[in-house]
Design an enzyme around this catalytic site. Structure first.
Site, PDB file in Angstrom:
ATOM      1  N   GLU A 122      -7.428 -10.947  -6.432  1.00 37.41           N
ATOM      2  CA  GLU A 122      -8.518  -9.957  -6.494  1.00 37.41           C
ATOM      3  C   GLU A 122      -8.788  -9.548  -7.932  1.00 37.41           C
ATOM      4  OE1 GLU A 122      -8.260  -6.679  -3.455  1.00 37.41           O
ATOM      5  OE2 GLU A 122      -6.509  -7.830  -2.882  1.00 37.41           O
ATOM      6  N   SER A 147       0.852  -1.177   0.000  1.00 34.07           N
ATOM      7  CA  SER A 147       0.000   0.000   0.000  1.00 34.07           C
ATOM      8  C   SER A 147       0.893   1.233   0.000  1.00 34.07           C
ATOM      9  CB  SER A 147      -0.883  -0.015   1.248  1.00 34.07           C
ATOM     10  OG  SER A 147      -1.300   1.293   1.559  1.00 34.07           O
TER      11      SER A 147
END
Ligand code: ARG
Length: 477
Positions: A310, A297
């Site tokens: 994902e 992140s």
């Protein structure tokens, strides 16, 4: 925003000037096609992906024309020489693709004529772009389908290797996302191997129906030349010919069938992805994924996100979308060929690309799954996963199943009140619910006992899991 366009990047497909006579079909036209219409109707930006298939189809057609004495042998030789040069140019990325040449078929034909003259002009005898494009897509999709099948096989092989390592690793099996019964991680993975096996049989089925030759249908009604369609079919590896000329040029069922099979493959991968994401969440923590499949992140330094599964889950959406797009493309079309059909290619190309990348990644991702058996074992301790085993044990002692179910439900409640597992209740505490219970109940209540008891084909006993892996490997060989 003058000439810039998503599909026609400036400089690559620069229009050559707008001369009405620049088109293969411009004889009956009195004014040039508007620039925007050229761009709107052209497919060369994307259908050039079928260039090698187009050449293959043209060569088979030319050989048939020569065999039937519709063109001369020297003409065939010239066509073969020209096509060899064109193929080289395409492979070396030297071929000049131009917006003005409209599509892959006209681009290659124009270049052939430039290289070999009149012989090139004779190639299109007894043929139309309608049966030509139908043939090209079938060839392209057949080639792609074979690649997808090989990739599926690789994905299965990777899952089998991981399943083998974990044929006896216990994990909770879930229904309703609640702990249900123990299974082995290997057994769980084999479920995905089965799905992929069905996917492959669907592809094989689709391939069988796809593998017929449209050429010879010409524009829609057949041709007045004495063609030999069976010869062309054999040359191109088709099992036979499309029997009705109108259907041959307009049918795109095979593209839809392939897309449906692709949607199912992506649905399976998406389910697996969802599990990987869940298993990797610290709350569950059953696995860790190799760093090469995760990203960090930009704000939270501690994060390691399962981006690849994902994205695979997300990409199932575009593949479903392409299936819907193709069904909708075909639903209102009268016979025979309509220009609508040109819209079949981009969805197909994107479906194949998405599928191929996803399968390639998942075959490599599987060995990068680090399993954490301690976390799986800890999760198995919550949720009374062997309660069914206790009920089965009571049935074997003579209780009707419904009574056994009731007795075990009461024992589970007692354990819950005490805050312990079933196996942590004393023999007296257990006998309060079913007096017939003996000391051997503790083996029945163990995870290993529960797993080993499911000893039949399709069951989760490690012995059965190993046998299933061996069978699956045989099917792959
Ligand atoms: N580019 C066209 C397609 O993809 C080729 C066939 C065009 N045929 C025609 N009659 N305009 O469908």
């Amino acid at each position: 925003m003058t000439d810039q366009h998503l599909y026609a990047p400036e400089g690559i497909y620069a229009p050559e000037g707008n001369d009405a006579s620049s088109k293969a079909w411009s004889g009956r036209f009195s004014e040039p096609v508007a620039d925007v219409v050229k761009r709107y109707t052209a497919s060369v930006f994307f259908d050039r992906r079928m260039a090698l298939q187009d050449i293959r189809g043209s060569l088979a057609h030319a050989r048939m024309l020569a065999k039937q004495a519709i063109i001369s042998v020297p003409d065939l030789t010239a066509i073969e020489r020209g096509m060899a040069q064109i193929q080289g140019e395409i492979e070396r990325d030297e071929f000049q693709w131009k917006l003005d040449d409209e599509d892959v078929h006209l681009s290659i034909e124009k270049r052939l004529i430039a290289l070999v003259g009149d012989a090139g002009k004779r190639l299109h005898t007894g043929r139309s772009r309608n049966d030509q494009v139908a043939t090209d897509i079938r060839l392209w999709l057949r080639d792609s389908l074979d690649v997808i099948d090989t990739l599926l096989r690789g994905y299965q092989a990777a899952l089998l290797d991981l399943a083998e390592q974990h044929a006896a690793t216990p994990m909770p099996g879930y229904t309703h996302m609640q702990v249900a019964q123990p299974v082995t991680f290997g057994h769980h993975l084999l479920a995905y191997v089965e799905m992929a096996q069905r996917d492959r049989s669907r592809l094989a089925d689709c391939r069988r129906r796809m593998n017929r030759l449209p050429l010879g249908a010409a524009a829609l009604a057949g041709t007045s030349f004495p063609i030999d369609r069976e010869f062309v079919a054999r040359e191109l590896g088709f099992d036979g010919v499309c029997e009705n000329s109108l259907d041959a040029v307009s049918d795109r069922d095979f593209a839809i069938e392939f897309s449906a099979a692709a949607a199912l493959i992506m649905m399976h991968i998406s389910r697996f992805s969802e599990e990987l994401v869940l298993w990797m969440s610290p709350r569950i923590g059953f696995i860790d994924l190799a760093d090469r499949y995760c990203t960090g992140s930009s704000i939270m330094p501690q994060k390691k996100n399962p981006d690849v599964p994902e994205l695979a889950r997300g990409k199932s959406g575009r593949v479903y979308g392409h299936l819907m797009g193709l069904l909708t493309l075909m639903k209102g079309q009268p016979l025979a060929y309509n220009k609508d059909n040109q819209e079949d290619k981009e969805p197909l190309f994107d479906t194949v690309d998405t599928l191929a990348d996803t399968l390639r990644i998942f075959a490599d991702l599987a060995p990068g799954i680090r399993v954490k058996p301690e976390a799986m074992a800890a999760a198995l301790k919550q949720g009374y996963a062997t309660a069914t085993d206790l009920a089965d044990y009571l049935v074997k002692l003579g209780l009707p199943f419904r009574d056994a179910h009731e007795a075990v439900a009461r024992a589970v409640r007692a354990a819950e009140v005490k805050g312990c597992e079933l196996a942590e209740l004393s023999l007296e505490e257990l006998r309060a619910h079913a007096p017939a219970i003996g000391q051997e109940v503790y083996a029945v209540l163990s995870v290993e006992g529960s797993l080993a008891a499911r000893d039949h084909i399709g069951g989760t006993a490690p012995k059965q899991v190993r046998a299933a892996i061996a069978r699956a490997r045989q099917a792959l060989a």
